[in-house]
Scaffold this motif. Structure first.
Motif, PDB file in Angstrom:
ATOM      1  N   ALA A   1       6.155  -6.414  10.762  1.00  0.00           N
ATOM      2  CA  ALA A   1       5.720  -7.639  10.090  1.00  0.00           C
ATOM      3  C   ALA A   1       6.293  -7.646   8.681  1.00  0.00           C
ATOM      4  O   ALA A   1       6.212  -6.655   7.966  1.00  0.00           O
ATOM      5  CB  ALA A   1       4.199  -7.693  10.024  1.00  0.00           C
ATOM      6  N   ALA A   2       6.899  -8.760   8.313  1.00  0.00           N
ATOM      7  CA  ALA A   2       7.460  -8.900   6.969  1.00  0.00           C
ATOM      8  C   ALA A   2       6.892 -10.154   6.331  1.00  0.00           C
ATOM      9  O   ALA A   2       7.003 -11.249   6.888  1.00  0.00           O
ATOM     10  CB  ALA A   2       8.984  -8.986   7.029  1.00  0.00           C
TER      11      ALA A   2
ATOM     12  N   ASP B   1      14.938  -3.551   2.167  1.00  0.00           N
ATOM     13  CA  ASP B   1      14.570  -2.439   1.293  1.00  0.00           C
ATOM     14  C   ASP B   1      13.485  -1.494   1.831  1.00  0.00           C
ATOM     15  O   ASP B   1      13.651  -0.284   1.782  1.00  0.00           O
ATOM     16  CB  ASP B   1      14.159  -2.985  -0.083  1.00  0.00           C
ATOM     17  CG  ASP B   1      15.296  -3.736  -0.772  1.00  0.00           C
ATOM     18  OD1 ASP B   1      16.456  -3.543  -0.352  1.00  0.00           O
ATOM     19  OD2 ASP B   1      15.028  -4.507  -1.703  1.00  0.00           O
ATOM     20  N   PRO B   2      12.370  -2.001   2.350  1.00  0.00           N
ATOM     21  CA  PRO B   2      11.314  -1.047   2.733  1.00  0.00           C
ATOM     22  C   PRO B   2      11.485  -0.434   4.122  1.00  0.00           C
ATOM     23  O   PRO B   2      10.708   0.444   4.489  1.00  0.00           O
ATOM     24  CB  PRO B   2      10.034  -1.910   2.724  1.00  0.00           C
ATOM     25  CG  PRO B   2      10.437  -3.280   2.314  1.00  0.00           C
ATOM     26  CD  PRO B   2      11.911  -3.389   2.474  1.00  0.00           C
ATOM     27  N   VAL B   3      12.476  -0.890   4.895  1.00  0.00           N
ATOM     28  CA  VAL B   3      12.505  -0.510   6.318  1.00  0.00           C
ATOM     29  C   VAL B   3      12.592   1.004   6.555  1.00  0.00           C
ATOM     30  O   VAL B   3      11.782   1.553   7.311  1.00  0.00           O
ATOM     31  CB  VAL B   3      13.619  -1.278   7.069  1.00  0.00           C
ATOM     32  CG1 VAL B   3      13.714  -0.812   8.512  1.00  0.00           C
ATOM     33  CG2 VAL B   3      13.360  -2.779   7.028  1.00  0.00           C
ATOM     34  N   PRO B   4      13.558   1.720   5.937  1.00  0.00           N
ATOM     35  CA  PRO B   4      13.585   3.166   6.212  1.00  0.00           C
ATOM     36  C   PRO B   4      12.263   3.851   5.869  1.00  0.00           C
ATOM     37  O   PRO B   4      11.798   4.732   6.603  1.00  0.00           O
ATOM     38  CB  PRO B   4      14.723   3.666   5.308  1.00  0.00           C
ATOM     39  CG  PRO B   4      15.596   2.477   5.111  1.00  0.00           C
ATOM     40  CD  PRO B   4      14.662   1.299   5.059  1.00  0.00           C
ATOM     41  N   SER B   5      11.663   3.413   4.773  1.00  0.00           N
ATOM     42  CA  SER B   5      10.414   4.056   4.363  1.00  0.00           C
ATOM     43  C   SER B   5       9.292   3.807   5.369  1.00  0.00           C
ATOM     44  O   SER B   5       8.548   4.731   5.726  1.00  0.00           O
ATOM     45  CB  SER B   5      10.001   3.552   2.980  1.00  0.00           C
ATOM     46  OG  SER B   5       8.810   4.195   2.571  1.00  0.00           O
ATOM     47  N   ILE B   6       9.180   2.588   5.845  1.00  0.00           N
ATOM     48  CA  ILE B   6       8.046   2.333   6.750  1.00  0.00           C
ATOM     49  C   ILE B   6       8.265   2.987   8.101  1.00  0.00           C
ATOM     50  O   ILE B   6       7.313   3.443   8.728  1.00  0.00           O
ATOM     51  CB  ILE B   6       7.715   0.827   6.901  1.00  0.00           C
ATOM     52  CG1 ILE B   6       8.888   0.017   7.402  1.00  0.00           C
ATOM     53  CG2 ILE B   6       7.184   0.260   5.600  1.00  0.00           C
ATOM     54  CD1 ILE B   6       8.527  -1.436   7.699  1.00  0.00           C
TER      55      ILE B   6
ATOM     56  N   PHE C   1       9.728 -10.556  -3.774  1.00  0.00           N
ATOM     57  CA  PHE C   1       8.901  -9.435  -3.310  1.00  0.00           C
ATOM     58  C   PHE C   1       8.765  -9.461  -1.802  1.00  0.00           C
ATOM     59  O   PHE C   1       8.936 -10.501  -1.159  1.00  0.00           O
ATOM     60  CB  PHE C   1       7.505  -9.507  -3.954  1.00  0.00           C
ATOM     61  CG  PHE C   1       7.523  -9.345  -5.445  1.00  0.00           C
ATOM     62  CD1 PHE C   1       7.388  -8.086  -6.026  1.00  0.00           C
ATOM     63  CD2 PHE C   1       7.706 -10.452  -6.282  1.00  0.00           C
ATOM     64  CE1 PHE C   1       7.431  -7.935  -7.409  1.00  0.00           C
ATOM     65  CE2 PHE C   1       7.756 -10.305  -7.658  1.00  0.00           C
ATOM     66  CZ  PHE C   1       7.613  -9.048  -8.222  1.00  0.00           C
ATOM     67  N   VAL C   2       8.440  -8.295  -1.241  1.00  0.00           N
ATOM     68  CA  VAL C   2       8.173  -8.229   0.196  1.00  0.00           C
ATOM     69  C   VAL C   2       7.147  -7.137   0.456  1.00  0.00           C
ATOM     70  O   VAL C   2       7.069  -6.145  -0.271  1.00  0.00           O
ATOM     71  CB  VAL C   2       9.473  -7.938   0.993  1.00  0.00           C
ATOM     72  CG1 VAL C   2       9.935  -6.498   0.809  1.00  0.00           C
ATOM     73  CG2 VAL C   2       9.279  -8.217   2.479  1.00  0.00           C
ATOM     74  N   ALA C   3       6.352  -7.358   1.481  1.00  0.00           N
ATOM     75  CA  ALA C   3       5.550  -6.275   2.060  1.00  0.00           C
ATOM     76  C   ALA C   3       5.880  -6.242   3.531  1.00  0.00           C
ATOM     77  O   ALA C   3       5.949  -7.290   4.177  1.00  0.00           O
ATOM     78  CB  ALA C   3       4.057  -6.525   1.846  1.00  0.00           C
ATOM     79  N   GLU C   4       6.135  -5.047   4.040  1.00  0.00           N
ATOM     80  CA  GLU C   4       6.453  -4.914   5.460  1.00  0.00           C
ATOM     81  C   GLU C   4       5.576  -3.835   6.076  1.00  0.00           C
ATOM     82  O   GLU C   4       5.317  -2.807   5.462  1.00  0.00           O
ATOM     83  CB  GLU C   4       7.936  -4.562   5.655  1.00  0.00           C
ATOM     84  CG  GLU C   4       8.851  -5.738   5.341  1.00  0.00           C
ATOM     85  CD  GLU C   4      10.332  -5.415   5.514  1.00  0.00           C
ATOM     86  OE1 GLU C   4      10.675  -4.308   5.957  1.00  0.00           O
ATOM     87  OE2 GLU C   4      11.146  -6.302   5.186  1.00  0.00           O
ATOM     88  N   ALA C   5       5.156  -4.094   7.288  1.00  0.00           N
ATOM     89  CA  ALA C   5       4.361  -3.119   8.021  1.00  0.00           C
ATOM     90  C   ALA C   5       5.008  -2.918   9.386  1.00  0.00           C
ATOM     91  O   ALA C   5       5.543  -3.857   9.970  1.00  0.00           O
ATOM     92  CB  ALA C   5       2.924  -3.610   8.185  1.00  0.00           C
TER      93      ALA C   5
ATOM     94  N   ALA D   1       2.561   1.962   9.379  1.00  0.00           N
ATOM     95  CA  ALA D   1       2.923   2.191   7.975  1.00  0.00           C
ATOM     96  C   ALA D   1       3.196   0.878   7.280  1.00  0.00           C
ATOM     97  O   ALA D   1       3.507  -0.121   7.914  1.00  0.00           O
ATOM     98  CB  ALA D   1       4.150   3.091   7.881  1.00  0.00           C
ATOM     99  N   MET D   2       3.094   0.929   5.960  1.00  0.00           N
ATOM    100  CA  MET D   2       3.429  -0.241   5.154  1.00  0.00           C
ATOM    101  C   MET D   2       4.294   0.165   3.964  1.00  0.00           C
ATOM    102  O   MET D   2       4.173   1.283   3.456  1.00  0.00           O
ATOM    103  CB  MET D   2       2.170  -0.958   4.645  1.00  0.00           C
ATOM    104  CG  MET D   2       2.512  -2.206   3.832  1.00  0.00           C
ATOM    105  SD  MET D   2       1.088  -3.097   3.226  1.00  0.00           S
ATOM    106  CE  MET D   2       0.742  -4.135   4.629  1.00  0.00           C
ATOM    107  N   GLY D   3       5.164  -0.747   3.582  1.00  0.00           N
ATOM    108  CA  GLY D   3       5.983  -0.534   2.392  1.00  0.00           C
ATOM    109  C   GLY D   3       6.164  -1.844   1.654  1.00  0.00           C
ATOM    110  O   GLY D   3       5.981  -2.922   2.225  1.00  0.00           O
ATOM    111  N   VAL D   4       6.508  -1.757   0.385  1.00  0.00           N
ATOM    112  CA  VAL D   4       6.704  -2.958  -0.425  1.00  0.00           C
ATOM    113  C   VAL D   4       8.003  -2.811  -1.208  1.00  0.00           C
ATOM    114  O   VAL D   4       8.516  -1.709  -1.386  1.00  0.00           O
ATOM    115  CB  VAL D   4       5.532  -3.180  -1.405  1.00  0.00           C
ATOM    116  CG1 VAL D   4       4.268  -3.541  -0.656  1.00  0.00           C
ATOM    117  CG2 VAL D   4       5.297  -1.942  -2.269  1.00  0.00           C
ATOM    118  N   SER D   5       8.521  -3.928  -1.641  1.00  0.00           N
ATOM    119  CA  SER D   5       9.716  -3.854  -2.476  1.00  0.00           C
ATOM    120  C   SER D   5       9.816  -5.065  -3.392  1.00  0.00           C
ATOM    121  O   SER D   5       9.201  -6.097  -3.149  1.00  0.00           O
ATOM    122  CB  SER D   5      10.981  -3.745  -1.634  1.00  0.00           C
ATOM    123  OG  SER D   5      12.090  -3.465  -2.481  1.00  0.00           O
TER     124      SER D   5
END
Lengths: 806, 304
Positions: free
Chosen positions: A665-666, A750-755, A643-647, A459-463
């Motif tokens: 990965a962040a 921020d994106p951790v729970p979502s991913i 900004f961040v993108a995490e997978a 999964a990937m998320g952004v914030s």
């Protein structure tokens, strides 16, 4: 020719996109000083690892007493009587205080609703009723146990649904419907855009209380001198806390001095919204002696200010080719019994994530609801992790419906430098797309997609986050003084403080870079509301950006004075001089062969040691180039956005539901990285806290309180929970930041729970709708007799095990 | 400092007035016989009681360093583990790991290395906590406790630890050994943790499979912890016989039946680690895993 050139130049300037914020500091990013972007050792490393740092509980003052607090065992009750006779008689007790000893003034950052000690009603298990000061902590505690409080138990509201029910008991009589705060907007016409959408996804997602879990609990030592009280507090925000403490104590601002001790972890939990320091001051006044009051771990859980549980209903619209159209959210948030910062958190949780994607329309209705539960407040992320979890889940659903891989869907819709959100959030530097690509590459997204492994999910998320936030009035500034000393050092006097992030180190780096000094020759003060400059403190990822700019300007100012002094002393034009390695340098004078080198300290001393000599003190200030948002949260809340993108890749054991996060990965855009290990530490720590929120942290609840308020039940993630991490920083430069830097303290959480949730859904087809994502919830999702029953997964009540009280 | 009205009423003192450090087991037992005294060995239980503000007896008798209290002795028929052996020593005991891997696994799964260096085996058992790990393994292994008071001694099963009197001390723990010509024993301890480490188990299970010299199942044993009254030995009557008739060792059907009985015969309680319904499922799952591993180890004849 020259005319044509000039007009072409003018035309180009007119056509160029308007920079959202005019860069005030013209910098050439190619020539960053060597100390910037370097792994400078933390200035406080040695004293911390050798145990010499003085935290709140290490303060010792002659004649000092120790405090203990009597707290309500009931979620809601009327206080019938308080009998302190036995406690007062206990040898060693010097003061017993109740609500009668207070100024009877309600206080709070935004909505004053909290008394220092309850007057006639208690509103949550942990509410402060009385307190004792005695010669030692054990005696104080024993005396507290001797205080007899008679309660008339009242009906309580222990869930959001109970609080919102028709005719529900009121937590505060003046808050009809238990509504503490409410706002809404429709920007861009959501309905019309939903009508034009080909794909609409919708769902309800809920978060739960998360505690900061700092190593050090909240603590204060108070001492009165005539009509002034000094508070040594481990607060993140000495100047803001001082203002509120003065209100709570019924004192003019001038009567309160706050000094920051070492802070053993803040994360928002030490923002000065709780009563500990206020009660400490009241005890010290009544006993006539200094008093120290430090929360036990149980008190930290019962009466801290944990993250706000939020329930989002999210609706997103897309065109069939994946362009986002509209977003609609209905948000209700559990304020707990008192408001603190929750009102501001609600704002961020509603609007900020709209600065991530090019939404055509956004609509929201957000309500903050009182319950008879522990009050909630600021926590690293400040609403973002809850928003990113709920909205991120909807985006993940949409990607599946659209048949577009999440990184590709994000790239299609991501904002760029120059974007302006519906709330007028004006994005200056932005490397979100670079972050998305780099996170995908770091986790091996497309390779893993090509060769899927059973029970593993991706999964990937952004914030997006702020670098400072205008929320405490129309000011998000900082100011600093840099005094050059006669021994050739720089003393930075600034009221921002250090809560463990390394702020004093990065501010020392900035000063050293500006002045040509070694970092070891720079000291950075701790905040003291009497002695240092005014500052808002460590909140909203602001210190690097806001204070960094102020300190840089102060250092620059000091440097100008230094070169002016050297110019006079050497009889050379200032323009010929420069400072490097602690020396003022000049090229050989006319007719001379050797260049001139004078130690900085010699120049400073010579400037002072003359008739009417002057010290060299530079001053500087910086106000975040942002706007104070209006009641409906319209306004550019920060001058710079990070900004961040995490997978993530997870593996689920279908037999137990246990989830293992294998890799994460962040890729972070925080502008220039001033100190790589410190920035990396912020990212790794934030991810750990995000994993706690996502997977491990919860309590069992009974009668409105955790059954065992300690770390036995409340499981912080340990090193063993951490996945293999790939942390990368985007090639980025913020024109308004100090040396191009932006904030980095919160974004990676921020994106951790979502991913994690999306990766679990990808692995085993179970989408969890209420945090934390426990093994049990996943297990029942897999083994439910009738899997995929319509709507079942949307109803958190379906799950037998929950993180929220009910 | 929290004082909740619903906290216990404190009648006794919160701190002991005296810490006594006897030099022999007999001296320790005499001190305990004098009354109003409690045992402290590794000190972990005492620390937790103090944290919970439980009343404390006037005297603490320290037994953590009694001579001979921390030895492991081997005979042909049993291994005798002194009650003062620290869990860290137990988990590192190579010979014990070969004979009873379940016991060293259980000892090594407790809390953290720092805590295991403090906790004694006797203290861990005497705490009578249904979630503690070593008692689960010891119950499955059929261990016996040698218990002494100042005048006499007796033997207790793990499940009878609730009957330990305040003037008694666990002297040692005895585990049976199987002679090489009588077949092989395999054992396994399985523990399910929500976070993965340093926590009380959601469920913990010990399993033993005994094979005769021909490789046929002679005996099965299962014990389940973290349930009401735990560790609870599971009644597997008839299953060993059924399994013994089957050629080629234990089959999945027998393991599934044993797991089903483990779930049926135990009463887990819902808490932060999971609901009772979930724990029942996990008891079956981890009973299955423990038996499978134990059977594999027995078949390999190495114990491990």
């Amino acid at each position: 020719m020259s005319t044509a050139h000039a007009s072409a130049g003018r035309a180009a300037a007119a056509d160029a996109p308007q920079a959202p914020v005019a860069p005030e500091l013209s910098l050439d990013r190619a020539v960053l000083p060597p100390v910037i972007g370097t792994a400078v050792q933390r200035v406080d490393a040695v004293e911390k690892v050798t145990g010499r740092s003085a935290f709140a509980g290490d303060v010792r003052i002659p004649r000092m007493l120790h405090g203990a607090v009597v707290r309500s065992p009931h979620a809601h009750a009327r206080i019938v009587s308080v009998d302190t006779t036995l406690a007062e008689r206990l040898p060693g007790v010097h003061a017993v205080v109740t609500g009668a000893d207070t100024a009877r003034i309600k206080w709070g950052a935004f909505r004053p609703d909290l008394y220092p000690l309850a007057l006639d009603r208690v509103r949550y298990v942990g509410d402060e009723v009385a307190a004792v000061a005695a010669t030692d902590p054990e005696t104080a505690r024993r005396a507290a146990e001797l205080i007899r409080v008679e309660y008339e138990v009242l009906p309580a509201v222990l869930t959001l649904d109970e609080a919102l029910a028709e005719g529900a008991p009121l937590v505060h009589d003046d808050a009809v419907g238990n509504l503490a705060h409410e706002f809404g907007y429709d920007r861009g016409g959501a309905d019309a855009w939903f009508e034009r959408s080909d794909v609409i996804v919708e769902g309800v997602w809920q978060t739960t209380r998360q505690w900061h879990g700092s190593i050090e609990t909240i603590g204060c030592t108070a001492e009165w001198s005539q009509d002034r009280v000094t508070l040594w507090v481990n607060t993140q925000t000495p100047f803001l806390a001082r203002q509120r403490y003065a209100t709570a104590l019924g004192l003019p601002l001038r009567a309160v001095r706050v000094v920051q001790t070492e802070v053993g972890g803040g994360f928002g939990g030490k923002s000065g919204d709780d009563n500990t320091s206020v009660i400490c001051a009241i005890l010290a006044r009544k006993s006539g002696r200094p008093v120290q009051l430090v929360n036990t771990r149980e008190e930290e859980f019962l009466a801290g200010r944990p993250r706000i549980p939020m329930r989002y209903r999210v609706r997103l619209g897309f065109t069939s080719d994946g362009l986002v159209t509209a977003k609609d959210i209905d948000l209700i948030a559990d304020n707990g019994a008192y408001t603190g910062k929750a009102q501001a958190v609600l704002g961020a949780a509603t609007v900020r994530h709209d600065a991530l994607f090019n939404y055509r329309a956004v609509r929201a209705h957000s309500r903050l609801i009182y319950t008879n539960l522990v009050p909630t407040g600021a926590f690293r992320g400040f609403g973002n992790p809850s928003a990113d979890w709920a909205v991120g889940q909807a985006w993940d659903l949409a990607a599946a419906r659209l048949g577009i891989e999440p990184p590709d869907l994000f790239l299609l819709n991501a904002v760029e430098a120059g974007s302006v959100s519906a709330h007028n959030h004006r994005i200056s530097s932005c490397e979100l797309k670079q972050c998305i690509r780099r996170a995908a590459e770091a986790i091996g997204w497309y390779e893993k997609r090509a060769a899927p492994t059973p029970n593993r999910g991706l999964a990937m998320g952004v914030s997006v986050h702020v670098s400072g936030r205008r929320s405490f009035g129309d000011y998000d500034g900082s100011s600093a003084m840099v005094r050059l000393t006669e021994d050739g050092r720089a003393a930075v006097i600034v009221g921002e403080g250090e809560i463990g992030t390394g702020a004093r180190t990065t501010l020392a780096q900035i000063t050293a870079a500006e002045l040509g000094l070694a970092v070891a020759d720079v000291t950075v003060s701790r905040p003291d509301t009497d002695l240092t400059t005014h500052a808002l403190g460590a909140l909203a990822s602001r210190v690097t950006y806001v204070a960094g700019n102020a300190v840089r300007r102060a250092a620059k100012h000091a440097c100008e004075q230094l070169l002016g002094a050297a110019s006079r002393q050497l009889g050379r034009p200032a323009a010929e001089l420069w400072v490097e390695d602690g020396m003022v340098h000049a090229p050989p004078a006319a007719g001379e062969d050797t260049p001139v080198h004078v130690p900085v300290g010699v120049v400073v001393r010579a400037e002072l040691y003359r008739p009417n000599g002057q010290p060299i003190v530079g001053i500087g200030s910086f106000d975040n180039p942002s706007e104070f948002p209006d009641q409906a949260r319209f306004g550019n809340e920060s001058g710079a956005y990070n900004f961040v993108a995490e997978a993530a890749e997870v593996e689920v054991d279908p037999a137990t539901g246990a989830v293992t996060v294998l890799e994460l990965a962040a890729a972070v855009d925080c502008g220039t990285v001033l100190n790589p290990p410190l920035a990396q530490g912020q990212v790794e720590g934030a991810i750990a806290q995000g994993l706690g929120m996502a997977i491990t942290e919860r309590f069992d609840w009974a009668d409105g309180a955790p059954t065992r308020p300690n770390f036995v039940d409340y499981k912080l993630p340990t090193a063993g929970v951490m996945p293999t991490l790939h942390v990368e920083f985007a090639d980025s430069y913020e024109p308004t930041g100090p040396y191009g830097a932006k904030g980095v303290g919160e974004i990676a959480l921020d994106p951790v729970p979502s991913i994690v949730a999306s990766a679990v859904a990808d692995a085993v087809g179970v989408r969890i709708h209420e945090l934390p994502i426990t093994a049990e919830k996943i297990y029942w999702g897999i083994h439910r007799p009738e899997p995929g029953a319509p709507g079942a997964a949307d109803d958190p009540a379906e799950f037998p095990e929950q993180g929220n009280p009910r | 400092m929290t004082t909740l009205d619903r906290a216990l009423e404190h009648t006794g003192p919160l701190e002991p007035s005296m810490l006594l450090t006897p030099h022999s087991l007999d001296e320790a037992l005499r001190l305990l016989a004098a009354g109003d005294a409690a045992v402290v060995a590794g000190g972990v239980g005492h620390t937790l009681r103090r944290h919970d503000r439980r009343p404390c007896p006037a005297t603490l008798v320290s037994v953590g360093r009694l001579p001979g209290f921390d030895t492991v002795t081997w005979t042909d028929t049993e291994v005798v583990i002194g009650a003062g052996v620290r869990l860290s020593a137990l988990e590192a005991d190579v010979r014990l790991a070969a004979a009873w891997p379940m016991v060293t696994e259980a000892a090594g799964s407790v809390a953290t290395a720092r805590i295991r260096r403090m906790v004694t085996l006797g203290g861990n058992i005497a705490a009578d906590d249904d979630s503690h790990d070593p008692p689960v393994a010891l119950a499955a292994a059929g261990a016996r406790l040698t218990v002494r008071d100042a005048l006499s001694g007796r033997t207790l099963a793990i499940g009878d630890i609730g009957g330990l009197r305040r003037d008694e001390l666990i002297q040692d723990v005895r585990l049976p050994l199987t002679a090489p010509d009588q077949g092989t024993v395999g054992s396994s301890f399985q523990k399910f943790l929500v976070r993965g480490l340093w926590e009380y188990a959601c469920v913990n299970v010990g399993a033993v499979v005994r094979l005769d010299a021909r490789g046929a199942v002679r005996d099965l044993s299962l014990a389940v912890g973290s349930v009401t009254g735990g560790p609870v030995p599971v009644d597997l009557a008839g299953l060993a016989e059924e399994a013994g008739e089957a050629a080629g060792g234990i089959d999945d059907r027998v393991i599934d039946e044993a797991a089903r009985r483990a779930a049926e015969q135990t009463s887990p309680y819902g808490d932060v680690r999971g609901s009772a319904a979930y724990k029942t499922r996990m008891i079956a799952e981890f009973a299955r895993r423990a038996l499978t591993t134990a059977a594999l180890r027995a078949a390999e004849g190495t114990g491990r």
